[in-house]
Design an enzyme around this catalytic site. Structure first.
Site, PDB file in Angstrom:
ATOM      1  N   ASP A 163      -9.413  -5.820   2.008  1.00 49.34           N
ATOM      2  CA  ASP A 163      -8.103  -6.367   1.645  1.00 49.34           C
ATOM      3  C   ASP A 163      -7.968  -7.827   2.073  1.00 49.34           C
ATOM      4  O   ASP A 163      -7.011  -8.496   1.689  1.00 49.34           O
ATOM      5  CB  ASP A 163      -6.971  -5.559   2.313  1.00 49.34           C
ATOM      6  CG  ASP A 163      -6.752  -4.213   1.647  1.00 49.34           C
ATOM      7  OD1 ASP A 163      -6.989  -4.115   0.431  1.00 49.34           O
ATOM      8  OD2 ASP A 163      -6.348  -3.264   2.336  1.00 49.34           O
TER       9      ASP A 163
ATOM     10  N   ASP B 196       0.855  -1.190   0.000  1.00 53.59           N
ATOM     11  CA  ASP B 196       0.000   0.000   0.000  1.00 53.59           C
ATOM     12  C   ASP B 196       0.890   1.238   0.000  1.00 53.59           C
ATOM     13  O   ASP B 196       2.071   1.166   0.356  1.00 53.59           O
ATOM     14  CB  ASP B 196      -0.865   0.031   1.273  1.00 53.59           C
ATOM     15  CG  ASP B 196      -2.011  -0.964   1.204  1.00 53.59           C
ATOM     16  OD1 ASP B 196      -2.378  -1.350   0.090  1.00 53.59           O
ATOM     17  OD2 ASP B 196      -2.519  -1.349   2.270  1.00 53.59           O
TER      18      ASP B 196
ATOM     19  N   ASP C  59      -4.713  -3.085   4.904  1.00 51.52           N
ATOM     20  CA  ASP C  59      -5.227  -2.622   6.196  1.00 51.52           C
ATOM     21  C   ASP C  59      -6.746  -2.658   6.291  1.00 51.52           C
ATOM     22  O   ASP C  59      -7.307  -2.693   7.367  1.00 51.52           O
ATOM     23  CB  ASP C  59      -4.728  -1.207   6.509  1.00 51.52           C
ATOM     24  CG  ASP C  59      -5.003  -0.230   5.371  1.00 51.52           C
ATOM     25  OD1 ASP C  59      -5.820  -0.566   4.488  1.00 51.52           O
ATOM     26  OD2 ASP C  59      -4.403   0.859   5.359  1.00 51.52           O
TER      27      ASP C  59
END
Length: 1095
Positions: A801, A489, A797
């Site tokens: 996901d 990310d 997070d």
């Protein structure tokens, strides 16, 4: 589409973590179809049958110890049965209560309940509170006056929570209990001693020792006769104690790590402010905020919520998402928030909840085999069968020589004479020979080899905690060493996640300072503040005594709320001025969130906030600096798009805020219709576009470069604008230059999504940055990369996901910003959300593999040398230079102490200069074979020369033959042990010249080597009776050490010998195939016939 259908189709639903639910997977891309039971390259989703197969195929001397840290298949099944029973029990109680309640209402209304014992100063009891949520008792809740009345009884303010001081918390814990449940005690030290005693060979040795002890005392008296049997028994006892101590220390490490995994952190409202709290510190009366991905920490009642949907499958076993609201306010501990947000009043904690009862009833099984552990069991089994064969040969040869009269005593007399030797003497001779053979098995079967994986993993996991990484799955620790790509990310991982509004476009133009409220028209200012204060999951707390406002929420929410505060926003006043009609929580798929508000004059305002270009696309108007509503023309739309691109190119996150008015007549009045009402998102008026700065983390560029050098490609997968992603990628070093920022290196999620499966695989290898990606795009990328043969690590997070985290070979959840659902789907939790910590995990993963290889090289050298020396000596002379007790000491050095010394080497920078470890690479590399054979050949040659010519070489002719033999054998034993001690240094650096580099940093290694030297001196000098040794002169000590010391220069010379890249095992396979060509053809024909049959 109703709520249930919506979630049935969602990735969250498909990859729910439930101990009973099977996991639907698109496919296992790297799982071998080999019939070899020890080839399991991914234990993460291995079937029970595959796990059972390798256990059955392994040669095991002590099953309870060998399989201690593997998944206990029987316990796993029993655990599932217990969960089913508790779930069924809870459902039956609830159904019976509802049935009884319905009957009472019909027949005898108003039957009073039995009086209950009040808890402390509160007007209710723990039993009463527990029954309300457990039985979903709406009538009891109504008798209390609903959630507000219940909160008053519990002395809680539904807005400000409990006071939260120490006295208040203690009083509540005393009255209603703490949010913990009784856990089964860890195994005691004596349990580990008992496990160590169950080794088959050690049991046989103890029986042999007992027989030898009895015969010795009978023939020689108790004063002299107990030495032979007693020394073996003592040696076995020492091995058992050392083994038990090592295993016990490992178990304590796992126990501590397991407690850390269960320590969930969440937000509570105490004294009017939001605070972070551990799940164990939650008390009855607490007001807990819930958002998507959170775990419900205790039983409770919903105070308020918006689109709040709960996944209750962990408690009910039913794959169903339950919508929560005023009619269904009961929340059960252990369930997950699937959508929306809200606040709850805690009514029951710990063992008084169904979840607490469930957790107290099942044991937390930390068992889980890793691929390396399974492979090492295969290696141990192969070596074990070779050792077993050698032991049988030695036994047969020694027995044949003994009973045929060829074996002689040191004084030259024959040990066994048919018809003359006493029966007890013959039995004693047989026991000694049998003991030697059994001890060879002890040394030959490397029982500690698979356990060395557990040892190094336990050590690594403990050290990784200091490096801000909490390992949830053991296998991930070692798999990280094979990672070829990391999909990371952007926000919070590569950047600091400390956002601030640095730029704003308001009223159709850029403002000089985003915080300057004086330039804003009153209408625009009030609408912006209304949208910022209402359309958020964050909060603002202003201390009563004055001081700076405390802003809480996600980093994006905090930045925008702080901007609102800087503009003069009164958060509480705005919140209390309007009533919320309906909420559309922020969605990572749509990348926006909305809210419908009813104002005091019954006017309806709808506010939207989200990704700038997405919200802008829904805007048809904007409000200018004079407060006029202006139609959005093409020129203005282009201006705003360019503004977004300009901010994004400077690595700013762009967020748009828009609103529209709405006719109250069009708002659904029915609760059911309102729950499924789609908030209008068209014909919006743009209020502001803000640019949020989130600086890159310090050191992230170096970490990315380190990964690149180590052969690990870093890819950025972000939901942000492609231009923002590009700017950050250039700053972090993921993209080298602007020239690299072209498709397919730089790609948008929707473009990748639209490709065919084959095209996705072709593109996947080249992608460095994916912008505006949805969680499903991340999942597609992971699948494509795995199909291409990559070992994929993914960071995540959010709740959405979870599928990608589960699908990846290593799922890395963020510890600070990560939701509980994401953490449960992950393998490792990065506690500081920092990419540099991810790179440290890669180093530790490689260290695990390297340490195991060091231990294998060391242990196999001992195995080969000890076996060859004893076999050759036994066949040629009928005597073995290394007796049973001495071999047990060697085994202790090799197994327990050797593993401790070598399996706990810390990682070095040298590990990150190699390419990733291939999953199918042989455990014993050609370099290891070279080092191993050089040392083993040297040891065998020197010690056999000493065995056959030691008396003359060591100048022992002036001693009696018996004395000379004892000195020679002691010298051989001493030299052999010191060869192993010095070879431990060689094993530290299999491919480096300087084996001493960093040795002083590993105090455990130095300490163990020192202990081995001290114990060896004590054994030779003071324990002669037990070990069958005699004291030797200082000259022989020096010669012994000099011979062993020569292994160091020999190792350096050996490292200049080149080795082929093709693994040695491949040559053996080719030879095997050439020897059995007929068998190969037959097997191929049978495969072809099977395929024809299926066609």
């Amino acid at each position: 589409m109703d709520m249930t259908d919506r979630f049935e189709q969602s990735p969250y639903r498909r990859h729910r973590n439930d101990v009973e639910a099977g996991t639907i997977r698109p496919g296992n891309y790297d799982e071998s179809s080999s019939s070899d039971p020890f080839e399991i390259y991914r234990t993460k989703d291995a079937s029970i049958d595959r796990l059972r197969r390798w256990r059955q195929a392994a040669l095991v001397l002590n099953a309870s110890r060998r399989f201690r840290y593997t998944l206990d298949l029987k316990k796993e099944e029993a655990k599932k049965q217990t969960i089913r029973k508790i779930r069924a029990h809870a459902q039956v109680i609830r159904a019976a209560f509802l049935f009884q309640e319905a009957g009472q209402k019909e027949k005898v209304p108003g039957i009073p309940r039995a009086p209950t014992t009040l808890s402390g100063d509160y007007g209710t009891s723990q039993e009463e509170l527990a029954s309300i949520t457990r039985d979903h008792d709406s009538s009891a809740l109504e008798r209390y006056g609903g959630v507000k009345g219940l909160a008053d009884i519990l002395k809680t303010d539904t807005e400000k929570g409990i006071p939260g001081d120490d006295d208040d918390l203690l009083k509540r814990k005393n009255a209603f209990g703490s949010n913990t449940y009784p856990r089964k005690k860890g195994r005691s030290f004596l349990n580990f001693v008992w496990d160590a005693c169950q080794d088959t060979t050690l049991i046989i040795l103890m029986v042999a020792a007992a027989a030898s002890l009895g015969l010795g005392i009978k023939s020689e008296g108790i004063k002299e006769g107990w030495y032979d049997g007693g020394s073996i028994a003592l040696a076995v006892l020492i091995v058992i104690v050392f083994t038990a101590i090592s295993d016990y220390k490992q178990s304590l490490q796992f126990q501590n790590l397991n407690e850390e995994k269960q320590n969930i952190h969440l937000e509570v409202v105490r004294g009017g402010r939001r605070l972070g709290a551990s799940i164990f510190d939650i008390v009855v009366g607490d007001v807990v905020t819930l958002k998507i991905g959170d775990q419900v920490p205790a039983d409770g009642i919903l105070i308020s919520g918006h689109s709040l949907a709960i996944d209750e499958s962990s408690m009910t076993g039913e794959s169903k998402i339950v919508q929560k609201g005023p009619k269904t306010p009961f929340l059960m501990s252990g369930c997950k928030v699937a959508d929306g947000y809200g606040t709850m009043l805690v009514t029951s904690v710990g063992i008084h909840t169904e979840w607490g009862l469930l957790m107290a009833s099942i044991s937390e099984d930390t068992g889980e085999e890793t691929p390396l552990q399974v492979r090492l069991n295969g290696v141990a089994t192969f070596i074990g069968f070779v050792g077993l064969s050698v032991a049988v040969v030695v036994l047969i040869v020694l027995l044949a020589r003994y009973f045929s009269g060829l074996t002689k005593n040191p004084d030259g007399t024959v040990q066994f004479k048919a018809g003359r030797t006493k029966f007890s003497t013959a039995i004693d001779g047989f026991i000694k020979i049998f003991t030697v053979a059994v001890t060879i098995v002890v040394v030959a079967v490397p029982e500690g080899l698979p356990l060395a994986v557990t040892l190094t993993l336990a050590y690594s996991m403990r050290k990784m905690m200091a490096d801000k990484a909490l390992v949830r799955r053991l296998s991930a620790c070692e798999t990280m060493g094979s990672a070829t790509t990391i999909c990371s990310d952007k926000t919070g991982t590569l950047t600091l996640n400390q956002m601030t509004v640095v730029e704003a476009y308001i009223g159709g133009k850029k403002t000089e300072s985003p915080d300057n409220e004086s330039v804003l028209p009153p209408l625009v200012k009030s609408l912006i503040m209304e949208g910022v204060a209402q359309n958020t999951t964050g909060s603002v707390f202003v201390p009563e005594g004055g001081g700076d406002a405390e802003v809480s929420g996600s980093p994006t929410e905090k930045a925008i709320l702080q901007w609102g505060v800087n503009l003069g926003m009164n958060f509480d006043a705005i919140r209390s001025n309007c009533s919320i009609i309906h909420v559309f929580p922020f969605n990572s798929e749509k990348k926006r969130g909305g809210i419908a508000l009813k104002l005091p004059d019954s006017e309806v305002h709808i506010h939207w906030k989200g990704a700038a270009e997405i919200v802008l696309a829904s805007c048809t108007r904007y409000i200018d600096m004079d407060g006029n509503l202006i139609l959005m023309d093409e020129d203005k739309l282009t201006l705003f798009k360019r503004a977004i691109e300009d901010m994004a190119a400077r690595s700013l996150r762009c967020v748009a805020i828009a609103y529209r008015s709405y006719e109250i007549e069009n708002v659904p009045t029915d609760d059911e219709e309102l729950a499924h009402w789609e908030i209008p998102d068209n014909d919006l008026a743009l209020l502001a576009i803000v640019g949020l700065k989130d600086p890159c983390r310090r050191g992230v560029k170096d970490a990315v470069q380190l990964c690149t050098k180590a052969g690990v490609k870093v890819r950025m997968v972000t939901g942000d604008n492609l231009l923002t992603a590009k700017a950050i990628a250039l700053e972090c070093g993921i993209l080298g230059s602007d020239a690299d920022a072209t498709e397919p290196n730089l790609i948008e999620g929707k473009v990748f999504r639209a490709l065919s499966e084959v095209q996705r695989q072709e593109f996947a290898d080249k992608i460095s940055v994916m912008g505006r990606s949805s969680p499903n795009d991340k999942l597609l990328l992971v699948q494509a990369l795995r199909k291409k043969g990559h070992v994929v690590a993914v960071t995540g997070d959010g709740t959405n996901d979870a599928p990608a985290l589960h699908e990846a070979d290593i799922g890395l959840a963020m510890g600070i910003q990560g939701t509980e659902v994401a953490k449960e789907s992950s393998d490792i939790i990065i506690l500081d959300d920092n990419f540099a910590s991810v790179v440290k995990v890669v180093r530790w993963g490689r260290s695990v593999y390297a340490n195991i290889q060091k231990f294998i090289q060391f242990q196999l050298t001992v195995n080969v040398a000890a076996l060859v020396i004893n076999v050759v000596a036994a066949i040629s002379t009928g005597e073995v230079p290394l007796n049973a007790v001495q071999l047990l000491w060697v085994n202790l050095i090799m197994d327990t102490l050797g593993a401790l010394a070598l399996a706990t080497e810390p990682p070095t920078d040298h590990l990150m200069q190699r390419t990733p470890v291939g999953r199918r690479e042989p455990l014993i590399t050609n370099i290891m074979w070279r080092n191993l054979l050089i040392q083993a050949i040297y040891q065998v040659t020197v010690l056999l020369i000493l065995n056959f010519g030691g008396e003359s070489i060591l100048d022992l002719k002036h001693y009696s033959h018996e004395r000379a033999t004892k000195i020679k054998n002691t010298f051989i034993f001493n030299t052999f042990v010191f060869c192993q001690i010095f070879n431990e240094f060689n094993a530290r650096k299999p491919d480096e010249i300087n084996v001493f580099r960093g040795v002083t940093k590993n105090t455990l290694f130095v300490g163990i080597v020192g202990l081995e030297v001290v114990l060896q001196v004590i054994i030779v000098m003071f324990l002669g009776k037990f070990m069958s040794t005699v004291r030797i002169s200082w000259k022989l000590w020096l010669v012994s050490i000099a011979i062993a010391l020569f292994s160091w220069p020999l190792a350096i010379i050996g490292k200049f010998i080149p080795v082929r890249e093709t693994p040695l095992s491949e040559y053996f396979k080719r030879i095997w195939q050439s020897i059995l060509p007929g068998r190969r053809r037959t097997s191929r024909d049978s495969i072809n016939r099977r395929q024809e049959g299926t066609d």
